[in-house]
Enzyme design. Structure first.
Site, PDB file in Angstrom:
ATOM      1  N   LYS A 180       0.801  -1.166  -0.076  1.00 39.81           N
ATOM      2  CA  LYS A 180       0.079  -0.095   0.102  1.00 39.81           C
ATOM      3  C   LYS A 180       0.847   1.224   0.216  1.00 39.81           C
ATOM      4  O   LYS A 180       2.001   1.357   0.806  1.00 39.81           O
ATOM      5  CB  LYS A 180      -1.038   0.109   1.312  1.00 39.81           C
ATOM      6  CG  LYS A 180      -1.508   1.249   1.532  1.00 39.81           C
ATOM      7  CD  LYS A 180      -2.463   0.927   2.514  1.00 39.81           C
ATOM      8  CE  LYS A 180      -2.800   2.259   3.542  1.00 39.81           C
ATOM      9  NZ  LYS A 180      -4.019   2.146   4.383  1.00 39.81           N
TER      10      LYS A 180
HETATM   11  C1  5RP Z   1      -2.260   4.607   8.330  1.00 40.90           C
HETATM   12  C2  5RP Z   1      -2.901   3.787   7.385  1.00 40.90           C
HETATM   13  C3  5RP Z   1      -4.301   4.038   6.871  1.00 40.90           C
HETATM   14  O1  5RP Z   1      -5.015   2.823   7.035  1.00 40.90           O
HETATM   15  C4  5RP Z   1      -4.189   4.613   5.746  1.00 40.90           C
HETATM   16  O2  5RP Z   1      -3.617   5.924   5.611  1.00 40.90           O
HETATM   17  C5  5RP Z   1      -5.515   4.693   4.693  1.00 40.90           C
HETATM   18  O3  5RP Z   1      -6.345   5.807   5.195  1.00 40.90           O
HETATM   19  P1  5RP Z   1      -6.382   7.278   4.330  1.00 40.90           P
HETATM   20  O4  5RP Z   1      -7.023   6.951   3.059  1.00 40.90           O
HETATM   21  O5  5RP Z   1      -7.242   7.755   5.125  1.00 40.90           O
HETATM   22  O6  5RP Z   1      -5.231   7.724   4.165  1.00 40.90           O
HETATM   23  O7  5RP Z   1      -2.306   2.937   6.708  1.00 40.90           O
HETATM   24  O8  5RP Z   1      -0.979   4.274   8.299  1.00 40.90           O
END
Ligand code: 5RP
Length: 294
Positions: A205
């Protein structure tokens, strides 16, 4: 150990050549075990190869976040529109009905809270594999801090979680967290995403940025994008649209869904982009239509 002398950054991403995914619909993972592929198929829909993950794990470092004050109220209406719930075990157990058939991506680390000036110092293991199995996790998420103080510990944790994941057939999502001193640019994300994949993460991610196509091409496993800070709905849909067009296999989106004026309509519209090939404009129209109907 490879030295960095004479190692120049890559340039030949062969963007004209689609990724080879073998006989499985998830990039790079055709040789995984049956159980792992079964879980991956709950995450990445076989019909599109993509996923809509709803991230609502923010409380694990931020406490009560805007839009997530009442997990018991805000999550359930979104369930029909998403494939995966990315959350902590505490949130799942208390606020998500156990009869949900959505896949679960469990946050597997603890990290420095928002009270610390530098949150990229890293954390530690947040749960046992035994508990992840008990909860019926389809995946585990490990936060990593490439180029920051927490790099070494977080990579160690990623490696150990991947070892356990391989043993039990549970894929691991490597999460790229960007330290305060680091720029959110293609150079950084190219480095960080590839490092996580090479350490064994089954999916990664990261954030969307310029030259995203190169980042997706150079990462041997699927990338999902985080939504990041709240944007107007049409802009968030444009970001999702561009990311998918440029090689992301979906989103792991939080604030742009749960802080939306109409979270369920936004989750639905993101799904149209991710799974049904809607353009950003078409998805925004679908968002407005559902919002105005309710
Ligand atoms: C924090 C994360 C969150 O799950 C991620 O940032 C996703 O949320 P957003 O779309 O609000 O950024 O991994 O580290």
């Amino acid at each position: 150990m490879a030295d960095n002398v004479g190692n120049s950054s890559g340039k030949d991403y062969r963007l004209d050549v689609p990724p080879k995914s073998g006989d499985f619909h998830v990039k790079g993972l055709s040789s995984c075990s049956w159980g792992m592929k079964n879980r991956l198929s709950r995450i990445f829909r076989p019909s599109s190869g993509n996923t809509v993950m709803l991230a609502f794990d923010h409380g694990y470092i931020m406490g009560s976040t805007s839009g997530l004050e009442r997990l018991d109220i805000v999550i359930e209406p979104l369930l029909p529109f998403v494939d995966v719930l990315m959350a902590t075990r505490g949130a799942l157990r208390t606020c998500v009905p156990p009869d949900t058939n959505r896949a679960l991506c469990l946050r597997a680390t603890h990290d420095a809270s928002v009270l610390f000036e530098d949150m990229s110092t890293g954390g530690g293991a947040g749960l046992d594999m035994e508990d992840a199995l008990r909860i019926n996790a389809s995946a585990l998420a490990v936060q990593t801090f490439i180029g920051a103080q927490g790099e070494r510990d977080s990579l160690e944790l990623l490696c150990r979680t991947v070892d356990l994941g391989e043993r039990y057939g549970i894929p691991v999502l490597g999460v790229v967290a960007v330290g305060k001193q680091l720029a959110r640019n293609a150079r950084y994300f190219l480095l960080a995403t590839r490092i996580l994949a090479e350490h064994g993460a089954h999916m990664v991610k990261t954030y969307y940025c310029e030259d995203f196509e190169q980042i997706a091409a150079a990462c041997p496993v699927p990338i999902v994008i985080a939504g990041g800070k709240k944007l107007p709905e049409d802009e968030a849909l444009t970001m999702a649209y561009r990311a998918v067009r440029e090689g992301a296999r979906g989103v792991d989106m939080g604030r742009n869904i749960f802080q939306s004026e109409h979270p369920a309509a936004m989750a639905m519209a993101v799904g149209k982009v991710v799974h049904e090939g809607f353009t950003d404009r078409e998805a925004y129209e679908a968002y407005l239509e559902m919002k105005n109907r309710s």
